[in-house]
Design an enzyme around this catalytic site. Structure first.
Site, mmCIF file in Angstrom:
data_model
loop_
_atom_site.group_PDB
_atom_site.id
_atom_site.type_symbol
_atom_site.label_atom_id
_atom_site.label_comp_id
_atom_site.label_asym_id
_atom_site.label_seq_id
_atom_site.Cartn_x
_atom_site.Cartn_y
_atom_site.Cartn_z
ATOM 1 N N THR A 116 0.903 -1.198 -0.091
ATOM 2 C CA THR A 116 -0.070 0.096 0.297
ATOM 3 C C THR A 116 0.908 1.062 0.113
ATOM 4 O OG1 THR A 116 -1.414 1.103 1.367
ATOM 5 C CG2 THR A 116 -0.082 -0.304 2.527
ATOM 6 N N TYR A 140 -1.287 -0.054 9.849
ATOM 7 C CA TYR A 140 -1.610 -0.669 8.716
ATOM 8 C C TYR A 140 -0.478 -0.410 7.855
ATOM 9 C CZ TYR A 140 -3.832 -1.139 4.040
ATOM 10 O OH TYR A 140 -3.720 -1.548 2.561
#
Ligand code: UDP
Length: 326
Positions: A116, A140
């Site tokens: 990501t 995350y």
């Protein structure tokens, strides 16, 4: 040829299964159905299991002997990662460790990994290419960066070759409207805007209007899910052709603010979405825009559907017919 798709019942994973089936592969979905949908698994078998339970992933390898793995399964909500960092480290990092150890034990040494742009953190006005240093600002992004590093170590010792894709914001839906984006609870901007258009919500809350951007709202780089999964097929072929491990950013290089997205949705749906101004959301970067052409130059990836209007149009079409949203 069987390809194991962890997270194949989820939004991006289910689109990848369809693309793989269309390309002649058998996608075997491995999913715990915690955030995915049984009804989204339409293009190959489903193995229900959890990556944090090593015996269930071992069974999937024994039963299906996949040639390669596309690893999508992860928790991916920034707000949740801020509240429960341990959950993100356990699920995303331990789950990946179990997967990679099992793959190596079975001689399956080709992995495409979903990373990501959240691994980059907040970098002012920098366009983010593959050489930009990664400084994640939430658990995350940090958990995904850790798995990227894990892959390097597994390559050094065991020869586990990998393509890492760092997604920017994925949007849109299957142009045939067979599958689309649906989360419970929904936290992503475009589905929330479309839920509001459909009258399922009263309004969209804009998380912060005091950011240093052209209209005060956060900027993201949106890529159509069909284009994104096309890149995965190219990434799989890259590995099967014996090319070396490589990381690619997947974005278009165009930034859209929250207000830009809402304006585009108003035009596509011919409605006016009611909005409220809310506080900034913890963990949000101001601006995440891909500056890279590496995927286009080296993978020969061409995003064809990633205009904002097309992404909203496809998402809206699916939203209106989706059966597993009911
Ligand atoms: N956003 C918003 N209201 C919402 C949901 C999201 O203003 O109800 C904003 C969010 O703060 C971010 C952008 O929209 O700036 C994209 O958020 P999303 O959750 O879709 O993706 P993320 O960038 O967090 O992966």
């Amino acid at each position: 040829m069987k390809v194991l798709i962890t997270g194949g019942a989820g939004y991006i994973g289910s689109h990848a299964c369809k693309a793989l089936a269309n390309a002649g592969y058998t996608p075997v979905t491995f999913d715990n159905l915690s955030t995915g949908w049984r009804d989204a698994v339409q293009f190959g078998p489903l193995v229900e299991g959890d990556l944090t339970d090593k015996s269930s992933i071992e069974r999937a390898f024994q039963d299906h002997a996949p040639r390669a793995v596309l690893h999508f399964a992860a928790l991916s909500r920034v707000d949740e990662a801020m509240a429960k960092p341990g959950l993100y480290w356990r699920n995303n990092v331990l789950g990946s460790l179990n997967l990679f150890e099992t793959a190596v034990a079975h001689g399956c040494l080709d992995i495409v990994f979903s990373s990501t742009c959240a691994t980059f953190g907040d970098q002012d006005d920098v366009v983010l290419d593959e050489n930009t240093p990664q400084h994640p600002i939430n658990a995350y992004g940090a958990s995904k960066q850790a798995v990227e590093r894990m892959l390097e170590d597994f390559e050094t010792t065991f020869g586990l070759r990998h393509v890492i894709f760092r997604y920017f914001n994925v949007a849109g839906a299957d142009p045939d409207a067979e599958i689309g984006e649906f989360h419970r609870p929904e936290t992503h901007l475009i589905p929330i805007v479309l839920d509001t258009v459909a009258g399922e919500r009263d309004h969209v809350t804009i998380y912060g209007t005091d950011y240093p951007t052209h209209d005060g709202t956060c900027i993201r780089d949106y890529v159509h899910v069909s284009d994104l999964v096309d890149a995965h097929i190219l990434g799989l072929h890259w590995l099967l052709d014996g090319k070396g491990s490589r990381a690619f950013n997947l974005g278009t290089g165009s930034g859209f603010s929250v207000r830009d997205v809402i304006g585009s949705a108003n035009r596509v749906t011919n409605r006016t979405v009611p909005t409220n101004i809310g506080a900034r959301r913890a963990g949000d970067a101001i601006k995440l825009v891909s500056g890279s052409r590496r995927a286009e130059d080296e993978l020969k990836w061409t995003p064809r559907k990633s205009t904002m209007a097309q992404m909203i149009e496809d998402a809206w079409r699916w939203h209106q017919v989706a059966d597993y949203r009911q």
